[in-house]
Design an enzyme around this catalytic site. Structure first.
Site, PDB file in Angstrom:
ATOM      1  N   LYS A   1      -1.052   9.831 -10.720  1.00 33.92           N
ATOM      2  CA  LYS A   1      -2.357   9.178 -10.675  1.00 33.92           C
ATOM      3  C   LYS A   1      -3.450  10.091 -11.227  1.00 33.92           C
ATOM      4  O   LYS A   1      -3.598  11.234 -10.816  1.00 33.92           O
ATOM      5  CB  LYS A   1      -2.677   8.774  -9.232  1.00 33.92           C
ATOM      6  CG  LYS A   1      -3.985   8.008  -9.062  1.00 33.92           C
ATOM      7  CD  LYS A   1      -4.187   7.621  -7.604  1.00 33.92           C
ATOM      8  CE  LYS A   1      -5.486   6.875  -7.379  1.00 33.92           C
ATOM      9  NZ  LYS A   1      -5.677   6.542  -5.939  1.00 33.92           N
TER      10      LYS A   1
ATOM     11  N   CYS B   1      -4.375   2.077  -8.230  1.00 26.53           N
ATOM     12  CA  CYS B   1      -5.606   1.887  -7.461  1.00 26.53           C
ATOM     13  C   CYS B   1      -6.885   2.205  -8.247  1.00 26.53           C
ATOM     14  O   CYS B   1      -7.267   1.463  -9.145  1.00 26.53           O
ATOM     15  CB  CYS B   1      -5.531   2.690  -6.171  1.00 26.53           C
ATOM     16  SG  CYS B   1      -6.637   2.080  -4.853  1.00 26.53           S
TER      17      CYS B   1
ATOM     18  N   GLU C   1       0.688   1.418  -3.019  1.00 31.96           N
ATOM     19  CA  GLU C   1       0.319   2.821  -2.924  1.00 31.96           C
ATOM     20  C   GLU C   1       0.340   3.231  -1.450  1.00 31.96           C
ATOM     21  O   GLU C   1      -0.056   2.458  -0.579  1.00 31.96           O
ATOM     22  CB  GLU C   1      -1.087   3.021  -3.499  1.00 31.96           C
ATOM     23  CG  GLU C   1      -1.564   4.459  -3.465  1.00 31.96           C
ATOM     24  CD  GLU C   1      -2.997   4.596  -3.956  1.00 31.96           C
ATOM     25  OE1 GLU C   1      -3.352   5.685  -4.434  1.00 31.96           O
ATOM     26  OE2 GLU C   1      -3.762   3.610  -3.852  1.00 31.96           O
TER      27      GLU C   1
END
Length: 508
Positions: free
Chosen positions: A179, A212, A80
């Site tokens: 995300k 993440c 990321e």
């Protein structure tokens, strides 16, 4: 899943031209990248300047991708923020974004680079995948225009998304994921209107994508495994390590074991921000991992994995529910782990059996140390409640951990080294969830592959004396169903975060 989540689901099937129709095993690669960062600025730089920075990072990633392919890797995951870093607001990130189309358009950017406007980053990633015959997973930024007819349209007239893309070994865009769970400092990006559940099929298994902070929440992470039955999760991340329970290699390997999937975690490498820790994890054990806070260079990892891994079905409450409270021999005391208030008991002897409870959770431990040192103390702790720092989510945690000093109030503080070895341990808890992630972390922030196991009745136990001194042995439970019952408003939670961090800063 809700109907809206199903509608948001994206599944792309693709099979690269190979000699066999499917594979029982594959070689995975992850690259921990020391990202070249732009100068911090709150205003936009020219697009040409942004592209120069991104190409500098892509030059490094190209070396890793090429090296992985030469060693036989079928897929590589990169981090990321790995192409442009993270020092941005909404305006300054804009020159780094590209319009990323829905993969259903059937597009190979390397062959048709101008089909969707100016997309040089997607073109280069596509060519890297095609030229090296390897799947490439990368994290870039997507931009989508909107107008006043959309009541959620931001004032600047566009949505901006933290986005993972996947190119297959022919260079075709086969997956795009926006995300869902943005970290507290990601103000430059928007959350998609509905959680996207994105998968892609290969000749070596079914893959799902998260990014993440997503790993700590039900959607889309758990949905990918439980409802869409993926074999492997790809995980670009910019993970800041938080001890004792949320160090990257520790938690990511535990999640793979708890969920019963392969997990390919690629972290950025930036030790000054406590960012390091990448790995290739199978449900039974870590296959390759890397943690290094001293070097400035990146690291390529490769390992072979089963395409369709098998995993044990665990009833995490079974053993503990049939276990009577074990004698503690000393009084309980309070301690803090990452701002959460734990109930602890100190381990007094070289061996023993202990129980500690908090609310609905009781944790049971049996253990034997190699020796009881006078300069170290360990404690068994329980936490059952709402965590509110760097996010809001309900936890149930049973943990055996080394205290920072021999003073009880330091139990729960971050500690990286230990000297006490354990010949055996067995830890269980009366969890109210089936989502429990087993962690074992040794001195120096190292894992213990093949040295412990989880039983079908919910015990985390050692298979042999551990190879290094213990930092923590933990069962980290997530009570997802309680997350939606939290009454605290986002503004209240944000204020709580600020107050707690301010108080923490004063202590130091």
């Amino acid at each position: 899943m809700t109907t809206s989540q199903l509608l948001a689901y994206v599944a792309i099937s693709v099979f690269c031209v190979v000699k066999v129709s499917s594979r029982d095993t594959f070689i995975a690669a992850v690259y921990e990248h020391a990202v070249i960062l732009p100068d911090a600025t709150l205003i936009s730089v020219p697009c040409e300047e942004a592209l120069v920075l991104m190409n500098r990072n892509l030059d490094v990633l190209e070396g890793a991708i090429t090296a992985a392919a030469k060693q036989g890797a079928h897929i590589i995951v990169t981090p990321e923020d790995g192409i442009y870093g993270w020092k941005f607001n909404r305006e300054s990130i804009y020159p780094y974004l590209e319009d990323i189309p829905d993969p259903q358009v059937d597009w190979i950017p390397c062959n048709h680079p101008n089909r969707f406007g100016h997309t040089p980053v997607q073109e280069r990633l596509s060519c890297l995948a095609k030229d090296n015959s390897i799947y490439v997973v990368a994290n870039i930024g997507d931009k989508k225009p909107c107008n006043a007819s959309d009541p959620q349209c931001p004032p600047d007239g566009r949505y901006q998304y933290n986005t993972n893309v996947v190119f297959d070994c022919q260079g075709k865009l086969v997956a795009r994921y926006h995300k869902q769970n943005l970290f507290m400092s990601e103000d430059q990006f928007n959350v998609p209107k509905e959680p996207e559940v994105v998968t892609f099929n290969t000749t070596f298994g079914r893959f799902g994508i998260i990014t993440c902070f997503d790993i700590l929440f039900h959607d889309p992470a758990v949905t990918l495994v439980k409802d869409f039955h993926v074999d492997t999760i790809v995980f670009p991340t910019a993970w800041m390590n938080v001890l004792p329970h949320l160090s990257a290699i520790e938690f990511h390997s535990a999640w793979a074991m708890g969920m019963g999937v392969n997990f390919l975690a690629s972290n950025t490498h930036h030790p000054s921000k406590k960012m390091t820790g990448s790995g290739i994890y199978a449900p039974d054990s870590p296959r390759a991992f890397y943690y290094d806070m001293k070097t400035k260079e990146g690291k390529l990892l490769l390992s072979q994995l089963d395409s369709h891994p098998k995993h044990l079905v665990v009833n995490w409450t079974s053993h503990a529910s049939g276990t009577e409270a074990l004698a503690t021999g000393n009084q309980e005391f309070k301690g803090t782990v990452f701002f959460d208030g734990f109930t602890f008991v100190e381990l007094k002897g070289v061996a023993g059996n202990y129980t500690v409870c908090q609310k609905e959770l009781c944790c049971h431990l049996s253990y034997k140390m190699s020796e009881k040192r006078a300069d170290e103390i360990y404690a068994l702790g329980a936490f059952d409640g709402l965590h509110t720092v760097e996010g809001s989510y309900h936890l149930q945690i049973c943990t055996l951990l080394k205290c920072k000093t021999t003073n009880r109030p330091t139990c729960g503080e971050a500690v990286e080294t230990a000297s006490t070895r354990f010949d055996m341990f067995s830890l269980s808890g009366s969890f109210g969830t089936q989502y429990v992630f087993p962690e074992v972390l040794l001195s120096g922030i190292q894992l213990a592959p093949g040295e412990f196991q989880v039983s079908s009745d919910g015990r985390l136990f050692s298979l042999k004396p551990l190879s290094g001194p213990v930092l923590t042995v933990t069962l980290f439970g997530r009570m997802y169903e309680k997350d939606h019952t939290t009454n605290a408003s986002p503004d209240l939670i944000s204020q709580t975060l600020k107050e707690k961090f301010a108080a923490s800063a004063l202590k130091h």
